[in-house]
Design a protein around this motif. Structure first.
Motif, PDB file in Angstrom:
ATOM      1  N   LYS A 307      24.003  51.497  31.065  1.00  0.00           N
ATOM      2  CA  LYS A 307      22.857  50.831  31.994  1.00  0.00           C
ATOM      3  C   LYS A 307      22.598  49.601  31.105  1.00  0.00           C
ATOM      4  CE  LYS A 307      17.908  51.751  32.471  1.00  0.00           C
ATOM      5  NZ  LYS A 307      17.651  51.621  34.013  1.00  0.00           N
ATOM      6  N   GLU A 308      22.539  49.498  29.871  1.00  0.00           N
ATOM      7  CA  GLU A 308      22.478  48.285  28.933  1.00  0.00           C
ATOM      8  C   GLU A 308      23.716  47.493  28.895  1.00  0.00           C
ATOM      9  OE1 GLU A 308      19.305  47.831  27.982  1.00  0.00           O
ATOM     10  OE2 GLU A 308      18.815  49.663  28.582  1.00  0.00           O
ATOM     11  N   ALA A 309      24.744  47.810  29.389  1.00  0.00           N
ATOM     12  CA  ALA A 309      25.985  47.067  29.199  1.00  0.00           C
ATOM     13  C   ALA A 309      25.923  45.926  29.955  1.00  0.00           C
ATOM     14  CB  ALA A 309      27.217  47.851  29.377  1.00  0.00           C
ATOM     15  N   ASP A 310      26.749  44.834  30.084  1.00  0.00           N
ATOM     16  CA  ASP A 310      27.051  43.485  30.786  1.00  0.00           C
ATOM     17  C   ASP A 310      27.585  43.805  32.081  1.00  0.00           C
ATOM     18  OD1 ASP A 310      25.474  42.253  28.796  1.00  0.00           O
ATOM     19  OD2 ASP A 310      27.375  41.426  27.878  1.00  0.00           O
ATOM     20  N   TYR A 311      27.257  43.256  33.171  1.00  0.00           N
ATOM     21  CA  TYR A 311      27.931  43.125  34.269  1.00  0.00           C
ATOM     22  C   TYR A 311      29.073  42.247  34.100  1.00  0.00           C
ATOM     23  CZ  TYR A 311      24.224  45.473  37.048  1.00  0.00           C
ATOM     24  OH  TYR A 311      23.434  46.289  37.388  1.00  0.00           O
ATOM     25  N   PRO A 312      30.271  42.093  34.776  1.00  0.00           N
ATOM     26  CA  PRO A 312      31.267  41.350  34.763  1.00  0.00           C
ATOM     27  C   PRO A 312      30.789  39.919  35.286  1.00  0.00           C
ATOM     28  CG  PRO A 312      31.735  42.838  36.617  1.00  0.00           C
ATOM     29  CD  PRO A 312      30.637  43.159  36.029  1.00  0.00           C
ATOM     30  N   ASP A 313      31.174  38.693  34.648  1.00  0.00           N
ATOM     31  CA  ASP A 313      30.592  37.542  35.138  1.00  0.00           C
ATOM     32  C   ASP A 313      31.181  36.939  36.419  1.00  0.00           C
ATOM     33  OD1 ASP A 313      29.333  34.937  34.001  1.00  0.00           O
ATOM     34  OD2 ASP A 313      30.977  34.365  35.008  1.00  0.00           O
ATOM     35  N   PRO A 314      30.444  36.434  37.430  1.00  0.00           N
ATOM     36  CA  PRO A 314      30.913  35.952  38.707  1.00  0.00           C
ATOM     37  C   PRO A 314      32.312  35.283  38.540  1.00  0.00           C
ATOM     38  CG  PRO A 314      28.668  35.709  38.794  1.00  0.00           C
ATOM     39  CD  PRO A 314      28.992  36.206  37.526  1.00  0.00           C
ATOM     40  N   SER A 315      32.459  34.625  37.448  1.00  0.00           N
ATOM     41  CA  SER A 315      33.810  33.907  37.398  1.00  0.00           C
ATOM     42  C   SER A 315      34.833  34.865  37.114  1.00  0.00           C
ATOM     43  CB  SER A 315      33.651  32.825  36.197  1.00  0.00           C
ATOM     44  OG  SER A 315      33.354  33.720  35.073  1.00  0.00           O
ATOM     45  N   GLU A 316      34.664  36.119  37.002  1.00  0.00           N
ATOM     46  CA  GLU A 316      35.771  37.024  36.567  1.00  0.00           C
ATOM     47  C   GLU A 316      36.240  37.850  38.122  1.00  0.00           C
ATOM     48  OE1 GLU A 316      34.661  39.721  33.762  1.00  0.00           O
ATOM     49  OE2 GLU A 316      33.553  38.092  32.528  1.00  0.00           O
ATOM     50  N   ALA A 317      35.579  37.513  39.208  1.00  0.00           N
ATOM     51  CA  ALA A 317      35.563  38.069  40.193  1.00  0.00           C
ATOM     52  C   ALA A 317      37.077  38.244  40.773  1.00  0.00           C
ATOM     53  CB  ALA A 317      34.981  37.318  41.584  1.00  0.00           C
ATOM     54  N   TYR A 318      38.022  37.199  40.729  1.00  0.00           N
ATOM     55  CA  TYR A 318      39.617  37.350  41.254  1.00  0.00           C
ATOM     56  C   TYR A 318      40.414  37.830  40.026  1.00  0.00           C
ATOM     57  CZ  TYR A 318      37.726  35.000  45.173  1.00  0.00           C
ATOM     58  OH  TYR A 318      36.929  34.757  46.217  1.00  0.00           O
ATOM     59  N   GLU A 319      39.612  38.205  38.903  1.00  0.00           N
ATOM     60  CA  GLU A 319      40.830  38.742  37.963  1.00  0.00           C
ATOM     61  C   GLU A 319      40.986  40.245  38.073  1.00  0.00           C
ATOM     62  OE1 GLU A 319      39.086  37.801  33.934  1.00  0.00           O
ATOM     63  OE2 GLU A 319      39.059  35.693  34.209  1.00  0.00           O
ATOM     64  N   ASP A 320      42.252  40.608  37.696  1.00  0.00           N
ATOM     65  CA  ASP A 320      42.623  41.908  37.625  1.00  0.00           C
ATOM     66  C   ASP A 320      42.862  42.369  39.003  1.00  0.00           C
ATOM     67  OD1 ASP A 320      41.776  42.243  34.686  1.00  0.00           O
ATOM     68  OD2 ASP A 320      39.810  42.443  35.566  1.00  0.00           O
ATOM     69  N   MET A 321      43.296  41.559  39.954  1.00  0.00           N
ATOM     70  CA  MET A 321      43.419  41.740  41.333  1.00  0.00           C
ATOM     71  C   MET A 321      44.971  41.560  41.519  1.00  0.00           C
ATOM     72  SD  MET A 321      40.294  40.264  43.225  1.00  0.00           S
ATOM     73  CE  MET A 321      40.754  40.570  44.782  1.00  0.00           C
ATOM     74  N   PHE A 322      45.499  40.964  40.834  1.00  0.00           N
ATOM     75  CA  PHE A 322      46.998  40.722  41.265  1.00  0.00           C
ATOM     76  C   PHE A 322      47.854  40.956  40.445  1.00  0.00           C
ATOM     77  CE2 PHE A 322      44.000  37.493  43.400  1.00  0.00           C
ATOM     78  CZ  PHE A 322      44.420  38.043  44.712  1.00  0.00           C
TER      79      PHE A 322
END
Ligand SMILES: Cc1ncc(C[n+]2csc(CCOP(=O)(O)OP(=O)(O)O)c2C)c(N)n1
Ligand SMILES: [Mg+2]
Length: 343
Positions: A307-322
């Motif tokens: 619950k306390e952990a960070d969300y991914p940053d919006p700039s990382e949205a396209y990482e780990d997809m390809f």
């Protein structure tokens, strides 16, 4: 050596621990979802613990599994970390997919967990592919697919089983027959009494086992693994089980009664196995309760940290997809990132 030896007291305690961990994790996930803490959907495995734990405990560490939309129990049985799982449910960066997958996409390829899957019936062809890879490379690895009674009539399930049977691939197909596909009872989905009859069409061994008995599931899968790894091809196992909770959290369940559920709870897999161990002197009731309390505290702690952990940053949205090892895809991904995904 199997990853867990059910003949030993250590092995038996580990099996109990894993079943209790699933029960605690999914109880917590259900509560958090009801409280509006978790985005998306959660499908709980409560009641079905003996299937995932019994089957995976009979595999070797290096083996592969494919999972379903109801995958938390498979992940825990394969030894995945409950904090990283909880973080994934919360959509946090520490999660198995960096928070981008959620409950239905938890995967850990290094651990041999090839993924939960939101597509009903998608696991068996993936398992056949993994079994083909193992066979081709000459590795002693077996691929086990879990899928539901609701997936048994899916075309791709049959394509997967047919190929594995025809090529004698090291695969195991495990149907979790919890008697419902969403709200549709088993009798309204299939014309056979036992789904293990499916095996006949492919001329492979097929068995129906008591999915509330972790030992019965373990023994069936252990035998199937021996068959698979010695080049004799796949086995089809139907585990007769039941989900105690709704199809998804929030399901009002007009299709069954509280009495129906109670009948299955009377045969609860954790309670039955624990009683057997207490009778055999492998654990005392007090030790069992201590184990359960410790596990519940661990899960509470995992949920609080997630619950306390960070969300991914919006700039990382396209990482780990390809797949970064394919230059064309890499190039495409870079262009996508550069123009904000406008293609
Ligand atoms: C290809 C496909 N069709 C339909 C759905 C919608 N759907 C999600 S779960 C489900 C029922 C699955 O039942 P079963 O395979 O028995 O698994 P259980 O939920 O009982 O564990 C359906 C129809 C889907 N996700 N994918
Ligand atoms: Mg089902």
């Amino acid at each position: 050596m199997v990853s867990i030896d059910i003949e030993t007291e250590d092995g038996q305690r580990e099996i109990l621990r894993r079943m209790l961990t699933i029960r605690a994790f999914d109880t917590k996930a259900g509560e958090l979802f009801a409280d509006g803490e978790l985005p998306g959907f959660v499908h709980l495995y409560i009641g079905e613990e003996a299937v995932g734990v019994g089957a995976i405990s009979a595999l070797e560490e290096q083996d592969y599994i494919t999972s379903t939309h109801r995958g938390h129990g498979h992940c825990i049985s394969k030894g995945l970390d409950t904090y990283q799982m909880m973080a994934e449910l919360y959509g946090k960066r520490d999660g198995y997919c960096n928070g981008k997958g959620g409950s239905m996409h938890i995967a850990d390829v290094d651990a041999g967990m090839l993924g939960a899957n939101g597509i009903v019936g998608a696991g068996p062809p993936l398992a056949t592919g993994a079994a083909l890879t193992a066979d081709y490379k000459g590795e002693d690895k077996v691929a086990l697919a879990f899928f539901g009674d609701g997936a048994v009539a899916q075309g791709q399930v049959h394509e997967g089983i047919n190929l594995a049977a025809t090529w004698d691939l090291p695969a195991i197909f495990v149907v979790e027959n919890n008697h419902f596909g969403e709200a549709t009872p088993m009798e309204q989905q299939h014309n056979v009494e036992h789904l293990s009859a499916t095996a006949e069409a492919y001329d492979i061994p097929g068995f129906t086992v008591d999915g509330m008995d972790v030992t019965a599931v373990y023994e069936a899968v252990k035998e199937a693994r021996e068959r698979a790894s010695s080049g004799e091809g796949p086995t089809f196992i139907e585990a007769d089980t039941y989900r105690y909770e709704g199809h998804f959290e929030g399901d009002h369940q007009p299709y069954r009664t509280e009495e129906d559920i109670e009948l299955w709870k009377d045969r609860d897999a954790i309670e039955t196995f624990k009683n057997r161990l207490v009778e055999a002197g492998a654990i005392t009731q007090e030790e069992f309760e201590e184990m359960r309390d410790e596990i519940e505290a661990e899960i509470d702690d995992a949920a609080e940290r997630a619950k306390e952990a960070d969300y991914p940053d919006p700039s990382e949205a396209y990482e780990d997809m390809f797949n970064a090892t394919v230059p064309e895809i890499n190039d495409f991904a870079a262009r996508m990132r550069a123009d904000g995904g406008e293609r």
